[in-house]
Scaffold this motif. Structure first.
Motif, short mmCIF file in Angstrom:
data_model
loop_
_atom_site.label_atom_id
_atom_site.label_comp_id
_atom_site.label_asym_id
_atom_site.label_seq_id
_atom_site.Cartn_x
_atom_site.Cartn_y
_atom_site.Cartn_z
N HIS A 1 0.72 -1.70 -0.62
CA HIS A 1 -0.23 0.12 0.28
C HIS A 1 0.81 1.03 -0.10
O HIS A 1 2.01 1.87 0.28
N LYS A 2 0.15 2.45 -0.90
CA LYS A 2 0.71 3.15 -0.44
C LYS A 2 -0.22 5.04 -0.78
O LYS A 2 -0.32 5.04 -1.68
N HIS A 3 -0.09 5.42 0.32
CA HIS A 3 -0.96 6.81 -0.06
C HIS A 3 -0.66 7.47 0.34
O HIS A 3 0.12 7.85 0.97
N PHE A 4 -0.91 8.55 -0.89
CA PHE A 4 -0.57 10.08 -0.42
C PHE A 4 -1.89 10.88 -0.20
O PHE A 4 -2.74 11.13 -1.16
N GLY A 5 -2.22 11.04 1.38
CA GLY A 5 -3.16 11.71 2.00
C GLY A 5 -4.42 10.55 1.80
O GLY A 5 -3.99 9.95 2.19
N ALA A 6 -4.97 11.83 1.27
CA ALA A 6 -6.27 10.78 0.83
C ALA A 6 -6.83 9.52 -0.06
O ALA A 6 -7.39 8.48 0.04
N ALA A 7 -5.58 9.75 -1.00
CA ALA A 7 -5.62 9.04 -1.71
C ALA A 7 -4.27 7.49 -2.37
O ALA A 7 -3.60 8.00 -1.56
N ARG A 8 -5.05 6.99 -2.43
CA ARG A 8 -4.34 5.51 -2.28
C ARG A 8 -3.69 4.91 -4.07
O ARG A 8 -4.43 4.68 -4.61
N ALA A 9 -2.63 5.11 -4.00
CA ALA A 9 -1.95 5.22 -5.01
C ALA A 9 -1.51 3.47 -5.81
O ALA A 9 -1.52 2.94 -6.25
N LEU A 10 -1.74 2.63 -3.98
CA LEU A 10 -1.11 0.81 -4.37
C LEU A 10 -2.32 0.98 -2.97
O LEU A 10 -2.31 1.63 -1.98
N ASP A 11 -2.85 0.22 -3.09
CA ASP A 11 -3.58 -0.29 -2.51
C ASP A 11 -3.57 -2.09 -3.05
O ASP A 11 -4.98 -2.41 -3.04
N GLY A 12 -2.25 -2.52 -1.76
CA GLY A 12 -2.37 -4.34 -1.62
C GLY A 12 -1.73 -4.63 -3.15
O GLY A 12 -2.55 -5.66 -3.26
N LEU A 13 -1.15 -4.50 -3.33
CA LEU A 13 -0.46 -4.77 -4.75
C LEU A 13 0.50 -6.68 -4.54
O LEU A 13 1.60 -6.38 -3.57
N ASP A 14 -0.38 -7.65 -5.48
CA ASP A 14 1.16 -8.42 -5.02
C ASP A 14 1.56 -8.41 -6.81
O ASP A 14 1.30 -8.41 -7.54
N LEU A 15 3.10 -8.61 -6.36
CA LEU A 15 4.03 -8.56 -8.01
C LEU A 15 5.20 -9.57 -7.58
O LEU A 15 5.59 -9.16 -6.43
N THR A 16 5.47 -10.20 -8.48
CA THR A 16 6.48 -11.53 -8.25
C THR A 16 7.15 -11.51 -9.55
O THR A 16 6.41 -11.42 -10.74
N VAL A 17 8.51 -11.02 -9.91
CA VAL A 17 9.30 -11.31 -10.75
C VAL A 17 10.18 -12.24 -10.32
O VAL A 17 10.87 -11.94 -10.05
N GLY A 18 10.02 -13.34 -11.29
CA GLY A 18 11.13 -14.70 -10.91
C GLY A 18 12.43 -13.99 -12.07
O GLY A 18 12.61 -13.09 -13.08
N GLU A 19 13.47 -14.66 -11.55
CA GLU A 19 14.98 -14.48 -11.77
C GLU A 19 14.97 -14.94 -13.17
O GLU A 19 14.76 -15.78 -14.42
N GLY A 20 15.54 -14.35 -14.17
CA GLY A 20 15.78 -14.33 -15.54
C GLY A 20 14.59 -13.18 -16.99
O GLY A 20 14.53 -13.76 -17.82
N GLN A 21 13.40 -13.32 -15.82
CA GLN A 21 12.45 -13.08 -16.50
C GLN A 21 12.73 -11.43 -17.15
O GLN A 21 13.38 -10.58 -16.76
N VAL A 22 11.87 -11.35 -18.81
CA VAL A 22 11.50 -10.69 -19.00
C VAL A 22 9.57 -9.94 -18.38
O VAL A 22 9.11 -10.79 -19.32
N HIS A 23 9.35 -9.28 -17.65
CA HIS A 23 8.19 -9.20 -17.19
C HIS A 23 7.41 -7.68 -17.16
O HIS A 23 8.40 -6.66 -17.40
N GLY A 24 6.72 -7.85 -18.40
CA GLY A 24 5.98 -6.60 -18.66
C GLY A 24 5.26 -5.88 -17.31
O GLY A 24 4.32 -6.69 -16.82
N PHE A 25 4.58 -4.96 -17.43
CA PHE A 25 3.80 -4.02 -16.32
C PHE A 25 2.96 -2.87 -16.86
O PHE A 25 4.15 -1.98 -17.31
N LEU A 26 1.67 -3.74 -16.91
CA LEU A 26 0.98 -2.67 -18.15
C LEU A 26 0.15 -1.78 -16.99
O LEU A 26 -0.69 -2.22 -15.61
N GLY A 27 0.02 -0.58 -17.20
CA GLY A 27 -1.46 -0.23 -16.50
C GLY A 27 -1.47 1.37 -17.32
O GLY A 27 -0.85 2.22 -17.52
N PRO A 28 -2.73 2.31 -17.31
CA PRO A 28 -2.87 4.10 -17.56
C PRO A 28 -2.17 4.15 -16.86
O PRO A 28 -1.85 3.95 -15.35
N ASN A 29 -2.92 6.08 -16.81
CA ASN A 29 -2.39 7.26 -16.22
C ASN A 29 -2.83 6.40 -14.91
O ASN A 29 -4.43 6.18 -15.00
#
Length: 313
Positions: free
Chosen positions: A11-39
């Motif tokens: 989680h990452k909050h900036f005041g009342a704004a929640r930039a991250l809300d329970g993010l679970d991300l795993t990147v394995g060794e040797g992978q090329v891992h894409g990370f997608l999302g809009p503004n």
């Protein structure tokens, strides 16, 4: 497979704004891992936490098994980072900047470094003699890319790294990704160019409102999405016949072609029927990464337009 990056309920909050809300991300060794999302989805905030440039409000983030906020200095010896918007010192040359950035990571000297930097400068068609204030956005991006690739790293964190590059330089970039991957490095690639992610990445994570909403290999993700099957209409291969294929949906006829969508694991079962009809011009099109992305964002104003679609940060 060993995880190079692991976040849990981040989680990452900036005041009342929640930039991250329970993010679970795993990147394995040797992978090329894409990370997608809009503004506003939380991509750049995630990368800043992984780099130790921002502190999480709660949850866990681990890079090479350690917490990045407390171990940023040692981690940056192992990480190459390219931001999406590069700012340079205005009064030193591009070549001097590349050397400085490389030295900050423990390189930037010796014959091996010099040969690597010269090769990259030539490949990216970059003039290292100009001062930082004279460079365009694309050339500023080249400075960061050359500095990142000139010194070997175990992990490359790339935040929209081809922003401002022309198509020829994007080809050079893809070649460098292939090179570092072959050397055993791990790459986390946050890109707004869906075709680039589709071409380069083995695994993809899609983030929405600070959470991962879909993750896996493109093959796995496509398996959960419908595949389009189309063929030339004929007296036997009609729209009505297509609608009778088990599991068929969205059947339409347009410009002399019939198309239906099938669950990806049902395509093989439909082939004997299509063969018995003697269909011509058969096309089977698995869902593109753009279609997978739109599955999660199609209910909102679409950030995607045109060919080679781009998605914001």
């Amino acid at each position: 497979m060993t995880s190079v990056i692991q976040t849990s309920d981040l989680h990452k909050h900036f005041g009342a704004a929640r930039a991250l809300d329970g993010l679970d991300l795993t990147v394995g060794e040797g992978q090329v891992h894409g990370f997608l999302g809009p503004n506003g989805a939380g991509k750049s905030t995630t990368l800043r936490i992984l780099l130790g440039l921002a502190r999480a409000t709660s949850g866990q983030a681990r890079v090479f098994g350690v917490e990045p906020w407390r171990n940023a200095a040692s981690l940056h010896r192992r990480i190459a980072y390219v931001p999406g918007d590069v700012t340079l010192w205005p009064n030193i040359s591009g070549g001097e900047t590349i050397d400085l950035l490389s030295r900050l990571r423990g390189g930037g000297q010796g014959r091996a470094y010099r040969e690597s930097a010269e090769r990259l400068i030539a490949a990216f068609q970059f003039d290292p003699r100009k001062h930082g204030r004279a460079y365009s956005k694309g050339n500023r991006q080249k400075v960061a890319l050359i500095a990142a690739f000139a010194v070997p790293a175990e992990l490359y964190i790339l935040d929209e790294p081809t922003s401002g590059l022309d198509p020829l330089m994007e080809v050079v970039f893809r070649g460098e990704i292939a090179r570092v991957r072959q050397a055993g490095a791990t790459v986390l690639l946050s890109s707004h160019i869906l075709s680039e992610v589709e071409l380069l990445c083995e695994r993809v994570s899609i983030i929405r409102a600070g959470r991962i909403v879909d993750a896996g290999t493109l093959t796995e993700m496509r398996h959960l999405t419908r595949t389009e099957v189309s063929f030339a209409a004929s007296p036997i291969a009609t729209l009505a016949a297509a609608q009778a294929i088990p599991g068929a949906a969205d059947a339409v006829e347009d410009a002399g072609r019939v198309s239906v969508t099938l669950a990806s694991d049902a395509v093989a079962a439909s082939l004997p029927t299509l063969g018995a009809w003697g269909v011509e011009g058969l096309r089977i099109a698995p869902p593109s990464l753009e279609e997978l992305f739109l599955r999660h964002y199609g209910d909102a104003p679409s950030p995607i337009s045109g060919t080679g679609s781009k998605v914001g940060r």
